[in-house]
Each structure stands twice: as C-alpha cells, then as structure tokens.
Design a protein around this motif. Structure first.
Motif, mmCIF file in Angstrom:
data_model
loop_
_atom_site.group_PDB
_atom_site.id
_atom_site.type_symbol
_atom_site.label_atom_id
_atom_site.label_comp_id
_atom_site.label_asym_id
_atom_site.label_seq_id
_atom_site.Cartn_x
_atom_site.Cartn_y
_atom_site.Cartn_z
ATOM 1 N N GLN A 29 0.831 -1.203 0.000
ATOM 2 C CA GLN A 29 0.000 0.000 0.000
ATOM 3 C C GLN A 29 0.868 1.257 0.000
ATOM 4 N N LEU A 67 0.686 4.136 -2.851
ATOM 5 C CA LEU A 67 0.480 5.551 -2.528
ATOM 6 C C LEU A 67 1.614 6.407 -3.080
ATOM 7 N N SER A 80 -10.582 11.088 3.777
ATOM 8 C CA SER A 80 -10.257 9.841 4.481
ATOM 9 C C SER A 80 -11.494 9.161 5.064
ATOM 10 N N SER A 81 -11.514 7.844 4.941
ATOM 11 C CA SER A 81 -12.470 7.008 5.670
ATOM 12 C C SER A 81 -11.773 6.430 6.897
ATOM 13 N N TYR A 90 -9.286 3.799 5.714
ATOM 14 C CA TYR A 90 -8.064 4.390 5.164
ATOM 15 C C TYR A 90 -7.172 4.910 6.286
ATOM 16 N N GLU A 91 -7.759 5.585 7.260
ATOM 17 C CA GLU A 91 -6.961 6.133 8.368
ATOM 18 C C GLU A 91 -6.249 5.021 9.127
ATOM 19 N N ASP A 110 -5.442 1.974 7.999
ATOM 20 C CA ASP A 110 -4.409 1.387 7.160
ATOM 21 C C ASP A 110 -3.191 2.298 7.042
ATOM 22 N N VAL A 111 -3.427 3.589 6.874
ATOM 23 C CA VAL A 111 -2.314 4.529 6.757
ATOM 24 C C VAL A 111 -1.522 4.579 8.060
#
Length: 379
Positions: A178, A182, A199-200, A203-204, A206-207
């Motif tokens: 990922q 990105l 952002s969902s 996503y937050e 995972d990031v």
C-alpha cells in the motif's frame, strides 16, 4: 552461580531496543543484576566472560543474525552453559530455538508481539512462549512471565512461524505494498495532504499501520519476510487473490461481480462466522469513534505525575468547578513514555473558563499541561 530465586541475567545485544528495555525491566521490576555484551558499545565483558558470569542468558540480536550468534555462543561456552537458562527474543522461532538446543542449557524461545514498549511491562500485549527444554528453571520462568504482565500463549517453534506468516508476514506485506502504491499514485490526486480530507476510517487505520512500519527499523520488516520459510507460500496465495480480483475487475460484467462477492466476501464471511463478523464490525465502529475524538482540534494533553487513586478525579474536578464540558478523554503515552490524558473540550465552552482551568492544573499541583490545541497557550 546464583540460585534460581535471584539469577544473574546476561543480555546478548544489550544496546538494542529490547536489550535496553529488558535491562530496565530486570533491574527495576525484578531487582536482578544484569550484564551485557553488544558490539555497539557494551564490550566490557568478553563473550566467554559473559557466559561464565550469568545464570540466564537472553539473545536480543537482529533476526537474521540470531541463529549464527547463538551457535557462536555455544562454541564459546563449550559446556560452561550447563545448568543455565537460555532465551531468545526474536520474531522467528525455529532457527533460534534449534540453535539454542545445540547447547547444554535449558531453552525457551520468546516473542513479545510488539516493539519494545515505553511502559514498564508488556501489559495488554501478547507474548509467544516456545518451551523447548525446560526443567529446573520452570518456576523462575513463570515468575518472570508473570512479572511482564504479558498475555502469554504457548506454541512450538514451527507452529509459531506458521502463524507469524499470517499475523506479521501477510499484514506487513499488504501495508508495504500500500505504501508503494500511494507513493506512485498519490501525486496524481494532490499527494497525501490532498487525500486526507477524503479519508475514511478504514483508510486512516491502514495509513496508520503503514506509517508505523515506515517509521520503524526496516531491517526488522525485511527479516520477517525473508527469514520465515512460511512467508513465501503465503505471499503466493495473497498475490493469487489480488491477481484474481484484478482480472475480475477488468472483466467487469455481472458474472465477475458475483464471483468476486462469492470468493472474497461470502465464503470468507462464512469461514469467520457471524458472531466474529459482528464483533469485528463493532470493534471497527469503536475505532472510528476514537479516531473522530483524536481528530477534534480542541483538546489538552495532561501529564499526571502522581500515579495514585484520586489523581484523575482531581483533574476532572478542575473542569467541573469551572463549568467546562468535556467531549472525550483518552489515555496514551508520549514518545518519552509518559502517561498522558488527552481531553477533548467542547467547542462551545467559555474560553476564559478553559484558560483558568488550564492554569489551575499547574498551580494546584495536579499535573503538567503538555499541549493545548485549538485554544490559547497555557500561561
């Protein structure tokens, strides 16, 4: 040699993150004498002298070096290790445990399932315990494990490595991939700052994991992929499913959509089970609420120096007395390991009352305001 009640502890790799943490743990929490050896600044004792001066020897070397380091110590010991307990702290178990078994010591492999913490114990974290040869040291080992406050799970070395291919190898691989995606595609949509407003929760989360990996020692993640023989077959399965999804998306028709639902969602949901699916969904919602709290722009972070009953009540009473409404309160640790309380403050509260509360925390000796965001700087 010392008795099993108060053994002398030796650390191989004493200057590494876990070597430093273990030294503090054994000295401060268990009152034991600790000596070490490390090529990076801890060479007062030779390897042979270290072996001869301890009762418990713990290997905290880098993953890919650990088996060879252990074999070297077996050669140096030449039987002097008889009666000792040898442990290792690594993310791979089969190689280190097999190497330790060539010694005449009792042998246990350990894997704390986290980086060296900033807290004094491993409370709330799992630790895998691989007993390979254990007899007279069993009672002391149990006292040590109890003192760590870790949630211990027992496994043999091969089982551990099979599980770690999924728990670590798969998770790290997907997030490293990922990060690469990105890096390649985010510049076309405004870079990471341009993505952030969209952002969902997923996503937050995972990031956050991806950035945690990128912030850590890359050699650790390299070794977890390359040193575990069960990772390559797992990656083949993972790649096959990603390739299959790509092909279905390219196909794009209703047949492809149905096949994706069936193979990647319906079958997996059936395997996981309805109760576990519901529990996981609820846990995800809770994490979403936590992220929402942490993104609130108006908050203060407070360090309470007195860790005793009533300290938090005294802190909260400061706000209550001034009519300041709190939206949330969470505890965490700073980069230096201090326990902080992050207090979200209502956006409608009176600014003067809030500044007065911040000042009162200091002059009443309750704590230290570390940060005050979205409001006046504390005086």
């Amino acid at each position: 040699m010392q008795t099993h009640e108060m053994p002398r502890i030796g650390l191989v790799g004493s200057q590494g993150a876990y070597g430093r943490w273990l030294r503090c743990f054994f000295e401060d929490r268990m009152g034991l004498r600790v000596v070490g050896h490390d090529p990076h600044g801890d060479t007062a004792l030779t390897e042979r002298a270290l072996i001869e001066s301890v009762d418990v020897l713990i290997f905290c070397a880098p993953i890919h070096q650990t088996p060879s380091v252990i074999r070297h110590y077996v050669e140096q010991a030449a039987g002097a290790e008889r009666g000792q307990l040898w442990l290792d702290i690594t993310s791979i178990k089969a190689g280190p445990v097999a190497a330790m078994l060539t010694s005449q010591a009792e042998v246990v492999g350990l894997h704390p399932m986290s980086a060296a913490p900033k807290s004094a114990t491993l409370r709330g974290r799992a630790m895998v315990v691989c007993e390979a040869r254990l007899d007279r040291w069993r009672a002391w080992l149990e006292r040590f494990l109890a003192a760590t406050e870790a949630d211990c799970v027992r496994a043999n070395a091969d089982q551990h490595d099979r599980v770690m291919a999924l728990v670590q190898g798969m998770v790290h691989a997907t997030h490293m991939a990922q990060g690469a995606v990105l890096r390649e595609l985010a510049p076309t949509v405004g870079d990471l700052d341009g993505i952030r407003p969209f952002s969902s929760v997923g996503y937050e989360l995972d990031v956050a994991v991806t950035r945690r990996i990128l912030a850590s020692n890359p050699v650790i993640y390299q070794d977890i992929q390359f040193e575990n023989p069960y990772v390559a077959p797992m990656l083949e399965r993972l790649a096959a499913h990603i390739d299959g999804l790509r092909d279905l998306v390219r196909q794009g028709d209703d047949v492809a959509r149905e096949r994706m639902r069936e193979t990647l969602l319906t079958q997996s949901r059936s395997y996981v089970g309805e109760q576990a699916v519901a529990e996981g969904s609820y846990a995800f919602e809770r994490l979403g609420y936590l992220l929402a709290d942490l993104r609130e722009p108006r908050y203060i972070s407070v360090f309470l120096p007195l860790d005793r009953p009533g300290s938090l009540r005294a802190l909260l009473s400061v706000f209550e007395q001034r009519g300041v409404n709190l939206d949330s309160i969470h505890s965490s640790r700073s980069a230096e390991g201090e326990l902080l309380f992050r207090i979200g403050v209502s956006r409608e509260c009176d600014a003067m009352a809030l500044r007065d509360a911040i000042d009162a925390i200091a002059w009443q000796g309750i704590g230290r305001v570390v940060e005050a965001a979205g409001m006046a700087t504390p005086s």
